[in-house]
Motif scaffolding. Structure first.
Motif, PDB file in Angstrom:
ATOM      1  N   UNK A  23      -1.213  -4.257  -5.403  1.00 24.07           N
ATOM      2  CA  UNK A  23       0.129  -4.371  -5.978  1.00 24.07           C
ATOM      3  C   UNK A  23       0.096  -5.156  -7.284  1.00 24.07           C
ATOM      4  N   UNK A  24      -0.701  -6.215  -7.330  1.00 21.87           N
ATOM      5  CA  UNK A  24      -0.847  -7.026  -8.536  1.00 21.87           C
ATOM      6  C   UNK A  24      -1.365  -6.168  -9.690  1.00 21.87           C
ATOM      7  N   UNK A  25      -2.378  -5.354  -9.420  1.00 24.58           N
ATOM      8  CA  UNK A  25      -2.945  -4.480 -10.451  1.00 24.58           C
ATOM      9  C   UNK A  25      -1.931  -3.429 -10.916  1.00 24.58           C
ATOM     10  N   UNK A  26      -1.227  -2.819  -9.989  1.00 26.49           N
ATOM     11  CA  UNK A  26      -0.233  -1.803 -10.347  1.00 26.49           C
ATOM     12  C   UNK A  26       0.857  -2.413 -11.223  1.00 26.49           C
ATOM     13  N   UNK A  27       1.414  -3.536 -10.788  1.00 24.68           N
ATOM     14  CA  UNK A  27       2.489  -4.177 -11.553  1.00 24.68           C
ATOM     15  C   UNK A  27       2.009  -4.627 -12.933  1.00 24.68           C
ATOM     16  N   UNK A  28       0.784  -5.112 -13.015  1.00 20.91           N
ATOM     17  CA  UNK A  28       0.241  -5.559 -14.296  1.00 20.91           C
ATOM     18  C   UNK A  28       0.048  -4.378 -15.251  1.00 20.91           C
ATOM     19  N   UNK A  29      -0.437  -3.262 -14.733  1.00 24.15           N
ATOM     20  CA  UNK A  29      -0.702  -2.092 -15.575  1.00 24.15           C
ATOM     21  C   UNK A  29       0.570  -1.395 -16.048  1.00 24.15           C
ATOM     22  N   UNK A  30       1.551  -1.261 -15.184  1.00 21.43           N
ATOM     23  CA  UNK A  30       2.748  -0.515 -15.575  1.00 21.43           C
ATOM     24  C   UNK A  30       3.791  -1.376 -16.272  1.00 21.43           C
ATOM     25  N   UNK A  31       3.684  -2.695 -16.122  1.00 20.88           N
ATOM     26  CA  UNK A  31       4.561  -3.665 -16.792  1.00 20.88           C
ATOM     27  C   UNK A  31       6.035  -3.537 -16.417  1.00 20.88           C
ATOM     28  N   UNK A  32       6.295  -3.180 -15.165  1.00 21.53           N
ATOM     29  CA  UNK A  32       7.656  -3.188 -14.653  1.00 21.53           C
ATOM     30  C   UNK A  32       7.876  -4.508 -13.933  1.00 21.53           C
ATOM     31  N   UNK A  33       9.115  -4.961 -13.889  1.00 20.30           N
ATOM     32  CA  UNK A  33       9.426  -6.226 -13.227  1.00 20.30           C
ATOM     33  C   UNK A  33       9.300  -6.103 -11.713  1.00 20.30           C
ATOM     34  N   UNK A  34       9.773  -4.998 -11.161  1.00 17.43           N
ATOM     35  CA  UNK A  34       9.724  -4.749  -9.716  1.00 17.43           C
ATOM     36  C   UNK A  34       9.468  -3.276  -9.494  1.00 17.43           C
ATOM     37  N   UNK A  35       8.852  -2.983  -8.360  1.00 15.00           N
ATOM     38  CA  UNK A  35       8.658  -1.589  -7.975  1.00 15.00           C
ATOM     39  C   UNK A  35       8.967  -1.431  -6.487  1.00 15.00           C
ATOM     40  N   UNK A  36       9.315  -0.216  -6.082  1.00 13.82           N
ATOM     41  CA  UNK A  36       9.607   0.031  -4.673  1.00 13.82           C
ATOM     42  C   UNK A  36       8.368  -0.080  -3.787  1.00 13.82           C
ATOM     43  N   UNK A  37       8.609  -0.506  -2.567  1.00 14.39           N
ATOM     44  CA  UNK A  37       7.599  -0.564  -1.513  1.00 14.39           C
ATOM     45  C   UNK A  37       7.986   0.492  -0.490  1.00 14.39           C
ATOM     46  N   UNK A  38       7.031   1.358  -0.150  1.00 15.19           N
ATOM     47  CA  UNK A  38       7.296   2.450   0.779  1.00 15.19           C
ATOM     48  C   UNK A  38       6.392   2.378   1.988  1.00 15.19           C
ATOM     49  N   UNK A  39       6.890   2.849   3.116  1.00 14.55           N
ATOM     50  CA  UNK A  39       6.058   3.034   4.301  1.00 14.55           C
ATOM     51  C   UNK A  39       5.247   4.310   4.091  1.00 14.55           C
TER      52      UNK A  39
END
Length: 156
Positions: A36-52
């Protein structure tokens, strides 16, 4: 209640309100925090959805949520990134909407949120509605209302 002429103009852009789930960056509830840290760092969004795993909406995750778990008394504990899952730290009680065209509710909720997850009545994540797209409609309304609904001389 929003007056019908204003609602009509706001809904002219409704085809762009919903950003479909397949175009929205997300992480799975059982991903480790490192992912999650890598995804958020790469896309530069403040928050992203979490899915099952079945695409049900669980919540939202942000970089501050992840970094808070790494903070110790005197240093960072990076081992938490591989030890904890997204589901351990994500925000689960977040506002969602089912109908991406319920303008009154969306306007109210977007005051405090940059986007709203759109979730079906069965809990399936279907996409997001962003403040940006709604503001485009408000901008159009502000600049074109009198062209669509001409004002009388006494109203000008």
């Amino acid at each position: 209640m929003i007056s019908q002429p204003i609602l009509d103009i706001l809904l002219q852009n409704k085809a762009h309100f919903l950003i479909p789930a397949e175009k929205v960056a997300n992480v799975q509830v059982d991903n480790n925090l490192n992912h999650a840290f890598l995804v958020l760092t790469k896309i530069r969004y403040a928050k992203i959805p979490v899915l099952a795993n079945d695409s049900k909406f669980v919540g939202l995750i942000s970089l501050p949520m992840i970094t808070d778990t790494m903070l110790g008394r005197d240093d960072f504990d990076l081992s938490q990134l591989n030890r904890l899952c997204v589901g351990d730290v994500c925000e689960k009680n977040v506002p969602t909407v089912e109908n991406p065209y319920d303008i009154e509710l969306i306007l109210h909720l977007l005051v405090d949120n940059p986007f709203l997850p759109v979730v079906s009545h069965k809990g399936d994540f279907t996409g997001i509605v962003t403040r940006r797209e709604i503001m485009k409609s408000v901008n159009y309304l502000a600049h074109n209302f009198d062209q669509v609904y001409p004002l009388s001389e006494s109203e000008k």
